[in-house]
Design a protein around this motif. Structure first.
Motif, PDB file in Angstrom:
ATOM      1  N   VAL A   1      -4.037  -7.032 -10.489  1.00 35.63           N
ATOM      2  CA  VAL A   1      -2.764  -6.377 -10.765  1.00 35.63           C
ATOM      3  C   VAL A   1      -2.498  -6.183 -12.252  1.00 35.63           C
ATOM      4  O   VAL A   1      -1.453  -5.678 -12.624  1.00 35.63           O
ATOM      5  N   ASP A   2      -3.440  -6.561 -13.132  1.00 42.04           N
ATOM      6  CA  ASP A   2      -3.277  -6.267 -14.550  1.00 42.04           C
ATOM      7  C   ASP A   2      -3.397  -4.761 -14.784  1.00 42.04           C
ATOM      8  O   ASP A   2      -2.676  -4.193 -15.600  1.00 42.04           O
TER       9      ASP A   2
ATOM     10  N   ILE B   1      -3.727  -1.274 -12.387  1.00 38.89           N
ATOM     11  CA  ILE B   1      -3.706  -0.694 -11.051  1.00 38.89           C
ATOM     12  C   ILE B   1      -4.061   0.786 -11.174  1.00 38.89           C
ATOM     13  O   ILE B   1      -3.344   1.547 -11.834  1.00 38.89           O
TER      14      ILE B   1
ATOM     15  N   GLY C   1       0.305  -1.367 -17.124  1.00 36.66           N
ATOM     16  CA  GLY C   1      -0.705  -1.696 -16.128  1.00 36.66           C
ATOM     17  C   GLY C   1      -1.021  -0.629 -15.118  1.00 36.66           C
ATOM     18  O   GLY C   1      -1.833  -0.854 -14.223  1.00 36.66           O
ATOM     19  N   LEU C   2      -0.394   0.546 -15.211  1.00 34.91           N
ATOM     20  CA  LEU C   2      -0.661   1.610 -14.260  1.00 34.91           C
ATOM     21  C   LEU C   2      -1.535   2.674 -14.907  1.00 34.91           C
ATOM     22  O   LEU C   2      -1.255   3.127 -16.014  1.00 34.91           O
TER      23      LEU C   2
ATOM     24  N   TYR D   1       7.913   1.546  -9.532  1.00 38.27           N
ATOM     25  CA  TYR D   1       7.025   0.608 -10.223  1.00 38.27           C
ATOM     26  C   TYR D   1       6.905  -0.704  -9.437  1.00 38.27           C
ATOM     27  O   TYR D   1       5.799  -1.206  -9.216  1.00 38.27           O
ATOM     28  N   LEU D   2       8.021  -1.231  -8.985  1.00 39.98           N
ATOM     29  CA  LEU D   2       8.008  -2.465  -8.185  1.00 39.98           C
ATOM     30  C   LEU D   2       7.253  -2.256  -6.868  1.00 39.98           C
ATOM     31  O   LEU D   2       6.505  -3.134  -6.435  1.00 39.98           O
TER      32      LEU D   2
ATOM     33  N   ARG E   1       3.419  -2.149  -7.609  1.00 37.26           N
ATOM     34  CA  ARG E   1       2.892  -3.485  -7.893  1.00 37.26           C
ATOM     35  C   ARG E   1       2.882  -4.352  -6.629  1.00 37.26           C
ATOM     36  O   ARG E   1       1.942  -5.106  -6.398  1.00 37.26           O
ATOM     37  N   SER E   2       3.915  -4.222  -5.813  1.00 42.92           N
ATOM     38  CA  SER E   2       3.996  -5.014  -4.584  1.00 42.92           C
ATOM     39  C   SER E   2       2.877  -4.675  -3.614  1.00 42.92           C
ATOM     40  O   SER E   2       2.198  -5.572  -3.107  1.00 42.92           O
TER      41      SER E   2
ATOM     42  N   ALA F   1       0.087  -3.220  -4.298  1.00 46.94           N
ATOM     43  CA  ALA F   1      -1.201  -3.560  -4.927  1.00 46.94           C
ATOM     44  C   ALA F   1      -1.529  -5.040  -4.737  1.00 46.94           C
ATOM     45  O   ALA F   1      -2.691  -5.410  -4.637  1.00 46.94           O
ATOM     46  N   MET F   2      -0.497  -5.872  -4.665  1.00 45.49           N
ATOM     47  CA  MET F   2      -0.705  -7.308  -4.471  1.00 45.49           C
ATOM     48  C   MET F   2      -0.818  -7.688  -3.002  1.00 45.49           C
ATOM     49  O   MET F   2      -0.942  -8.851  -2.660  1.00 45.49           O
TER      50      MET F   2
END
Length: 159
Positions: free
Chosen positions: A4-5, A7, A31-32, A117-118, A121-122, A124-125
């Motif tokens: 997640v650093d 994506i 990070g995107l 964005y959230l 990231r969510s 992706a995790m």
């Protein structure tokens, strides 16, 4: 699950102006990395297999096939790729169709960039993401669809 650093993203939307604007908006977020773009479902599948992005941001409706079918194919052929549906549709039945096809999240286009964005990231995790603006209606629809006993209770509450 992805690192997640950084994506890697594939943006899929038939509206060129929207897609380019989204790319510009995401470029400033930590990070995107936008590794590719596609204007339709078939191109999205081809580019997913070619680029192997961590997350595909998928439009719901496109001229050459809808995002639901493209999502189904991506999840079948690249199961580790996460798909985040980005749509203007708030209809719970449409949202559930996207989730049943394998979408890992559903975000509304009218939302803020911070929410997107959230969501990125969510998913992706490895989490499932539902835009907070639609979560209640989707959960109600899911309850109706999955439980005959609850169906009658929910119908009574709606009446």
């Amino acid at each position: 699950m992805t690192n997640v650093d950084f994506i890697n993203l594939l943006l899929v939307d038939d509206q060129d102006v929207f897609r380019k604007g989204l790319k510009l908006g995401l470029a400033g977020l930590a990070g995107l990395v936008v590794v590719g773009e596609a204007a339709g479902g078939r191109e999205a599948l081809r580019k997913t297999l070619e680029l192997m992005p961590d997350v595909v941001i998928m439009d719901y409706e496109m001229p050459d096939g809808d995002g639901v079918e493209a999502t189904r194919q991506i999840k079948e052929l690249a199961p580790n790729t996460r798909v985040l549906m980005l749509s203007s549709h708030e209809d719970p039945a449409r949202i559930l169709a996207a989730l049943r096809a394998g979408a890992d999240g559903y975000c509304l286009k009218k939302g803020a960039m911070r929410g997107l964005y959230l969501a990125i990231r969510s998913v992706a995790m490895g989490a499932l993401w539902l835009d907070p603006a639609i979560a209640r209606s989707v959960m109600t629809e899911f309850a109706i669809a999955s439980s005959p006993a609850r169906t009658d209770a929910v119908k009574q509450v709606r009446a």
